[in-house]
Design a protein around this motif. Structure first.
Motif, PDB file in Angstrom:
ATOM      1  N   GLY A   1       2.349   2.249  -3.092  1.00  0.00           N
ATOM      2  CA  GLY A   1       3.548   2.064  -2.406  1.00  0.00           C
ATOM      3  C   GLY A   1       5.042   2.400  -2.026  1.00  0.00           C
ATOM      4  O   GLY A   1       6.274   1.721  -2.357  1.00  0.00           O
TER       5      GLY A   1
ATOM      6  N   ASP B   1      -7.690  -5.430  -3.098  1.00  0.00           N
ATOM      7  CA  ASP B   1      -6.898  -5.395  -3.937  1.00  0.00           C
ATOM      8  C   ASP B   1      -5.062  -5.614  -3.022  1.00  0.00           C
ATOM      9  O   ASP B   1      -4.795  -4.700  -1.805  1.00  0.00           O
TER      10      ASP B   1
ATOM     11  N   GLN C   1       0.884  -1.476  -0.444  1.00  0.00           N
ATOM     12  CA  GLN C   1      -0.558  -0.275  -0.417  1.00  0.00           C
ATOM     13  C   GLN C   1       0.907   1.344   0.091  1.00  0.00           C
ATOM     14  O   GLN C   1       1.744   1.736   0.879  1.00  0.00           O
TER      15      GLN C   1
ATOM     16  N   GLN D   1      -2.083  -5.965  -3.103  1.00  0.00           N
ATOM     17  CA  GLN D   1      -0.720  -5.175  -2.740  1.00  0.00           C
ATOM     18  C   GLN D   1      -0.932  -3.998  -3.409  1.00  0.00           C
ATOM     19  O   GLN D   1      -0.142  -2.450  -1.763  1.00  0.00           O
ATOM     20  N   ASN D   2      -2.002  -3.154  -3.173  1.00  0.00           N
ATOM     21  CA  ASN D   2      -2.042  -1.793  -3.008  1.00  0.00           C
ATOM     22  C   ASN D   2      -3.394  -1.658  -1.548  1.00  0.00           C
ATOM     23  O   ASN D   2      -3.894  -0.222  -1.600  1.00  0.00           O
ATOM     24  N   TYR D   3      -4.346  -2.281  -0.870  1.00  0.00           N
ATOM     25  CA  TYR D   3      -4.546  -1.986  -0.051  1.00  0.00           C
ATOM     26  C   TYR D   3      -4.017  -3.171   0.836  1.00  0.00           C
ATOM     27  O   TYR D   3      -3.993  -2.596   2.208  1.00  0.00           O
TER      28      TYR D   3
END
Length: 279
Positions: free
Chosen positions: A30, A207, A28, A209-211
């Motif tokens: 990045g 998500d 999350q 990878q993003n959350y």
């Protein structure tokens, strides 16, 4: 100035394995988030990860920017009391009443859980907190009636035992969860109750990878790995449940050594959830 984000490698706290299987390298926002899974016991954890010093700085000065929503600043918002109400409901449904005089909230945030307990559980007279965020510490100090016993569980501090301890979405943040729970166990009596809630790695949401995967979450527990962690710290489960991607349980001090049931399929089951996950 923030401490350099140098990544360090660790061993699996459950088995000592030093060669986990890598899943992703970013999470999350990045940020560096090297999620790995232990091939022996299926524990998902960050390896490598930030240093203890870097995490401590992050929680003191940066965490609120990323994760503290504006509503948490409004003491009149009922949203701030939803978590402690859910905890009380779960205890009540399992015939576990809140008794005694003292409560400790580890990772207390703005202190809303303690405030709710103060206003709704007459028997409690001592309300204590462990919290790293300077902003949250100042808020609790201004509110009054809350004792801040430490800003880091790993630091040395003196305290008598507590009747009820809350660790809601905090165990997954520690550098060594077994050591953390052993410290908590030292603050318990035979009749004390410990409530733990963590994200359920067997039922993720959003998500990945993003959350779901986050630099601040150093460990990702399934029921099996949470129980194995607790048992190694001398804690026995009274009840375990899972709801809406949250794994939770109530624990007491163990009166005897309970062996951890071996399940050779934990890693395969956990990896299948990750690889086959669809938001």
């Amino acid at each position: 100035m923030p401490i350099a984000e140098q990544l360090i490698r660790i061993q699996c706290p459950l088995c000592g394995n030093s060669t986990p299987v890598e899943i992703v390298q970013k999470g999350q926002f990045g940020l560096d988030c090297c999620v790995s899974i232990c091939p022996n016991d299926g524990l998902v954890y960050l390896n490598p990860r930030w240093s203890k010093e870097r995490y401590h700085y992050f929680y003191q000065h940066e965490y609120d920017h990323y994760y503290r929503s504006p509503v948490t600043h409004d003491p009149n918002s009922e949203t701030n009391y939803a978590s402690i109400k859910k905890i009380y409901q779960r205890l009540d449904l399992n015939h576990l009443s809140l008794q005694g005089e003292s409560v400790l909230d580890v990772g207390a945030g703005m202190g809303y859980s303690l405030i709710w307990l103060k206003n709704n559980i007459p028997s409690f007279t001592r309300f204590s907190a462990i919290e790293s965020s300077e902003y949250c510490l100042n808020h609790m100090k201004q509110h009054g009636g809350i004792e801040i016993i430490a800003n880091d569980l790993d630091k040395d501090f003196e305290s008598s035992a507590f009747d009820f301890i809350v660790m809601r979405h905090v165990l997954e943040h520690f550098m060594d969860p077994i050591r953390a729970l052993k410290k908590i166990a030292s603050l318990m009596q035979p009749d004390s109750l410990l409530y733990i809630a963590v994200p359920d790695m067997m039922h993720p949401k959003g998500d990945l990878q993003n959350y779901w995967f986050r630099t601040v979450h150093t460990f990702y527990f399934s029921e099996h790995t949470l129980l194995a962690t607790a048992l190694r710290a001398g804690l026995n489960p009274i009840v375990i449940g899972s709801e809406n991607s949250e794994l939770w349980g109530v624990f007491k001090l163990s009166s005897s050594s309970v062996p951890v049931e071996k399940d050779n399929n934990v890693m395969a089951k956990q990896l299948a959830v990750i690889l086959n996950y669809h938001q």
